[in-house]
Design a protein around this motif. Structure first.
Motif, mmCIF file in Angstrom:
data_model
loop_
_atom_site.group_PDB
_atom_site.id
_atom_site.type_symbol
_atom_site.label_atom_id
_atom_site.label_comp_id
_atom_site.label_asym_id
_atom_site.label_seq_id
_atom_site.Cartn_x
_atom_site.Cartn_y
_atom_site.Cartn_z
ATOM 1 N N ALA A 148 0.832 -1.214 0.000
ATOM 2 C CA ALA A 148 0.000 0.000 0.000
ATOM 3 C C ALA A 148 0.863 1.260 0.000
ATOM 4 O O ALA A 148 0.529 2.256 0.650
ATOM 5 N N ARG A 149 1.961 1.202 -0.735
ATOM 6 C CA ARG A 149 2.862 2.359 -0.802
ATOM 7 C C ARG A 149 2.919 2.832 -2.252
ATOM 8 O O ARG A 149 3.950 2.775 -2.927
ATOM 9 N N ASP A 150 1.783 3.333 -2.745
ATOM 10 C CA ASP A 150 1.684 3.697 -4.156
ATOM 11 C C ASP A 150 2.612 4.846 -4.529
ATOM 12 O O ASP A 150 3.147 4.896 -5.641
ATOM 13 N N GLU A 151 2.789 5.798 -3.613
ATOM 14 C CA GLU A 151 3.664 6.926 -3.926
ATOM 15 C C GLU A 151 5.097 6.443 -4.144
ATOM 16 O O GLU A 151 5.759 6.833 -5.120
ATOM 17 N N ASP A 152 5.587 5.571 -3.248
ATOM 18 C CA ASP A 152 6.930 5.020 -3.425
ATOM 19 C C ASP A 152 6.993 4.155 -4.676
ATOM 20 O O ASP A 152 7.990 4.175 -5.413
ATOM 21 N N ALA A 153 5.922 3.386 -4.907
ATOM 22 C CA ALA A 153 5.900 2.518 -6.088
ATOM 23 C C ALA A 153 6.020 3.336 -7.363
ATOM 24 O O ALA A 153 6.749 2.961 -8.293
ATOM 25 N N GLU A 154 5.317 4.465 -7.421
ATOM 26 C CA GLU A 154 5.381 5.294 -8.622
ATOM 27 C C GLU A 154 6.810 5.788 -8.870
ATOM 28 O O GLU A 154 7.310 5.749 -10.009
ATOM 29 N N ALA A 155 7.477 6.244 -7.812
ATOM 30 C CA ALA A 155 8.856 6.727 -7.978
ATOM 31 C C ALA A 155 9.773 5.603 -8.460
ATOM 32 O O ALA A 155 10.623 5.808 -9.350
ATOM 33 N N VAL A 156 9.608 4.405 -7.904
ATOM 34 C CA VAL A 156 10.434 3.263 -8.296
ATOM 35 C C VAL A 156 10.179 2.901 -9.759
ATOM 36 O O VAL A 156 11.120 2.633 -10.532
ATOM 37 N N LEU A 157 8.926 2.885 -10.168
ATOM 38 C CA LEU A 157 8.598 2.491 -11.543
ATOM 39 C C LEU A 157 9.048 3.545 -12.549
ATOM 40 O O LEU A 157 9.424 3.215 -13.685
ATOM 41 N N ARG A 158 8.996 4.811 -12.159
ATOM 42 C CA ARG A 158 9.529 5.849 -13.058
ATOM 43 C C ARG A 158 11.037 5.641 -13.254
ATOM 44 O O ARG A 158 11.566 5.870 -14.351
ATOM 45 N N ARG A 159 11.690 5.223 -12.195
ATOM 46 C CA ARG A 159 13.118 4.922 -12.324
ATOM 47 C C ARG A 159 13.326 3.747 -13.276
ATOM 48 O O ARG A 159 14.248 3.756 -14.106
ATOM 49 N N ALA A 160 12.441 2.738 -13.190
ATOM 50 C CA ALA A 160 12.569 1.561 -14.060
ATOM 51 C C ALA A 160 12.476 1.949 -15.529
ATOM 52 O O ALA A 160 13.297 1.520 -16.349
ATOM 53 N N VAL A 161 11.477 2.767 -15.879
ATOM 54 C CA VAL A 161 11.324 3.108 -17.304
ATOM 55 C C VAL A 161 12.403 4.074 -17.762
ATOM 56 O O VAL A 161 12.704 4.155 -18.967
ATOM 57 N N SER A 162 12.989 4.804 -16.824
ATOM 58 C CA SER A 162 14.104 5.671 -17.227
ATOM 59 C C SER A 162 15.342 4.837 -17.546
ATOM 60 O O SER A 162 16.174 5.231 -18.372
ATOM 61 N N ILE A 163 15.466 3.665 -16.900
ATOM 62 C CA ILE A 163 16.595 2.766 -17.174
ATOM 63 C C ILE A 163 16.359 2.010 -18.470
ATOM 64 O O ILE A 163 17.266 1.876 -19.305
#
Length: 685
Positions: A148-163
């Motif tokens: 239930a940590r959607d805000e953290d999840a969004e930041a992590v996934l943005r990092r994934a697509v940037s890689i």
């Protein structure tokens, strides 16, 4: 940027784990079959595939082949320990060198429900290999799905697509998380479109895009097509079926299709509590099949006893079933115990307490709590005003509440109509009430209740019988089987145009045909018949039927007594009836006056008659007619001139313009009207 075979293999293994965790076994098997094609010498994929195939008895042969292939590959690269159990029961490193990477360890921890440990492994991988896109994707997925940590999840996934902007899973999860965080729906859709551009047959991305379109509420047909595309791509996708059901229910009004979709979701995953709950809600609120609804909601609760929404829905369902109030109360309490700030449950529990449990103060407190959580909850605001209006006599606060609702929802016909009722019948502002009823009817011209009560305002308060009759007749066009409307029409005609007594009687009898136990209409019919020559016996029968239904109705006892004498010349029976009335309403002055008339004129018991009139003026000291009547009785029945004069003087003081009082006083005073103010002799010991 092209991806390696190893990267593709890992993505399909991750997809298989995700699909299995969400109950989509067919999609998981498909992903594993692709993984075994990409890396056919990796035993972990074959083991995983064998385990899932074995769940379907029809595919046991395929499961045995996959198991044999895994065992063969493992023997070619043996584990350090012998006699190891099957893959699903041990963490990856227990199987030896063939499954030694951290990715497999994190996956095993997640399947075991050890989400914090799994997050720690993904974070360890990222610390060692910051560009490991799979680790970033899986960490984001885990944070969204289980933490239930959607805000953290969004930041992590943005990092994934940037890689790596070629990771369809990263794009898909990013789109979902943006949606779930109530973010920019256009951005969420764009992310999901990127996932589909990478893999047009990605069922999960189709389903999540459909959910984004569903939430937007503008491209519903595309949303339906997206859910169906996801379902077609995956032989088993209960989540997509359930969301499709919600779309049919909420947006398209296709309740039968919604039921079918929910049931398909449950067929594919019998343990899907959310689908059971939605099915229960649909059956209760829209399909009106309460027994099936209760069964579905209880099944949802058995699967997830901590779900506050299911408890609240069960409470609402039971609250409308007579005799089940205690069960409803318990269900609402369980919902609120689990979610004390759940505005919907607080408000609907309040409605139940006010309507069914005679607990308006508790209801008021619950509505206030609901509005503290959700200030623009206009339904709760209206219900708060309603309980103050009908139960608590807090009329100014009720008016302010209805007006707040209308500020937020100017086209709320119910609020306009309730405001009309409050103003016309509670606050004695009938002209304003009529305006409010008319506003309700502008919004909803077919609002029968508003027509009927507009008629009542014209009839009982504004003295506009033609407008009242038109409103009542419009209400009857809309609800021809509503007995109250027939009764009101009959009463209007009987009270304003006795020449149409036949129409009035017909209206009363229509009401009684629809509701034979309608005490009020029996009383009104009796009053009408009592005014018609030769129908006294029928009138008496109507009054007595009303009293069988409600023996404590003082007005009906009084009407019966007044008909028995003088109309039917039965003073003894009339006295009995009027004493029944007085016993029930001893503080009502006019009942004592009617009793006095029977005692004096029918029975010759003048002293008792005067005593009854003295009681009447004690109860209504400003009623000039009661004082005048007392003076008349004192003068003509008891010949007490001085006391009679005092009574006339009091009556004249209260109504100086009444010629009858002045004439009586002048006659008693020998032609001159004395000034009021002499000491009274009426109440001497």
């Amino acid at each position: 940027m092209a991806i390696s075979t190893e990267q593709a293999y890992r993505q399909y293994m991750i997809r298989a784990t995700l699909a299995e965790g969400q109950g989509r076994l067919a999609e998981a098997i498909q992903a594993l079959e692709i993984a075994t094609t990409l890396e056919e010498r990796r035993p972990e994929a074959w083991h995983h595939l064998a385990r899932l195939l074995a769940l379907d008895p029809a595919r046991e042969g395929e499961a045995q082949e996959a198991r044999a292939r895994a065992e063969s590959l493992r023997h070619q690269n043996p584990a350090p320990a012998a006699n190891q159990p099957d893959l699903p029961h041990l963490p990856p490193r227990a199987l030896g060198a063939t499954i030694t990477d951290d990715h497999a360890e994190a996956g095993w921890l997640e399947r075991a429900g050890r989400y914090l440990d799994a997050c720690a492994v993904w974070e360890r991988i990222i610390a060692a290999r910051p560009d490991d896109v799979d680790a970033w994707v899986n960490l984001g997925r885990l944070l969204a799905d289980h933490m239930a940590r959607d805000e953290d999840a969004e930041a992590v996934l943005r990092r994934a697509v940037s890689i790596d902007d070629h990771s369809e899973m990263a794009w898909a999860y990013l789109g979902r998380v943006i949606h779930d965080r109530d973010g920019d729906l256009a951005e969420a859709e764009e992310a999901l479109d990127n996932a589909l551009a990478l893999d047009w047959n990605y069922a999960t991305a189709w389903a999540w895009k459909a959910r984004v379109l569903h939430t937007a509420g503008e491209r519903i047909k595309e949303a339906e097509e997206g859910y169906r595309r996801a379902i077609a791509l995956s032989r088993s996708y209960p989540w997509a079926w359930a969301q499709l059901g919600l779309l049919y229910q909420e947006e398209l009004g296709r309740t039968r299709d919604a039921e079918q979709a929910y049931r398909r979701a449950i067929e594919e995953n019998p343990g899907y509590a959310w689908a059971w709950g939605q099915l229960g809600h649909l059956l209760a609120q829209e399909l009106k099949r309460p027994a099936e609804a209760e069964e579905a909601l209880r099944q949802a609760i058995s699967l997830d006893p901590e779900d506050d929404w299911d408890w609240a829905q069960l409470g609402e369902l039971l609250s409308h079933q007579p005799g089940r109030e205690e069960e409803a109360d318990e269900a609402f309490r369980r919902a609120i115990e689990r979610a004390p700030d759940y505005a919907w449950a607080l408000a609907h529990y309040g409605r139940f307490l006010a309507d069914a449990m005679d607990a308006p103060e508790e209801a008021e407190a619950l509505f206030v709590r609901a509005l503290a959580e959700r200030p623009d909850y206009w339904w709760a605001e209206g219900q708060l005003a309603h309980v103050r209006h009908l139960h608590l006599d807090k009329l100014d606060e009720a008016e302010a509440g209805y007006r707040r609702v209308l500020e937020g929802e100017p086209n709320n016909a119910w609020a306009w109509a309730q405001l009309g009722h409050l103003l016309a019948f509670k606050m004695r502002r009938p002209a304003e009430g009529a305006v409010a009823f008319q506003e309700a009817l502008k919004v909803n011209p077919n609002y029968e209740w508003a027509w009927a009560h507009l008629g009542q305002a014209f009839h009982e308060w504004l003295g506009q019988p033609a407008e009242a009759e038109a409103a009542y007749r419009r209400a009857l066009e809309l609800a021809p089987k509503e007995p109250w409307n027939w009764g009101q029409l009959g009463a209007l005609i009987a009270q304003t145009d006795l020449a149409r007594s036949g129409e009035a009687e017909s209206a009363f009898r229509e009401a009684l045909a629809l509701r034979p136990d309608y005490r009020w209409v029996w009383s009104e019919l009796g009053r009408l018949l009592a005014q018609l020559p030769g129908r006294e016996t029928e009138a008496e029968a109507a009054f007595r039927r009303a009293l069988e239904l409600d023996p404590d109705h003082a007005w009906t006892w009084a009407q019966l007594g007044m008909m028995l004498f003088p109309r039917m010349q039965q003073p003894q029976s009339a006295e009995l009836a009027l004493r029944e009335a007085v016993a029930r309403e001893p503080q009502t002055a006019w009942l004592w006056r009617r009793l006095a008339e029977v005692l004096a004129d029918g029975l010759g018991r003048n002293e008792e008659a005067v005593a009854a009139l003295r009681r009447a003026v004690e109860l209504a000291p400003d009623d000039y007619a009661a004082w005048h009547q007392l003076g008349t009785f004192l003068e003509t029945k008891l010949h007490h001139a001085d006391e009679a004069r005092e009574a006339y003087e009091r009556a004249l003081t209260l109504n100086p313009e009444c010629p009858a009082i002045r004439s009586d006083l002048e006659r008693l005073s020998g032609g001159a009207t004395p000034k009021a103010g002499a000491s009274s002799v009426l109440h001497r010991a």
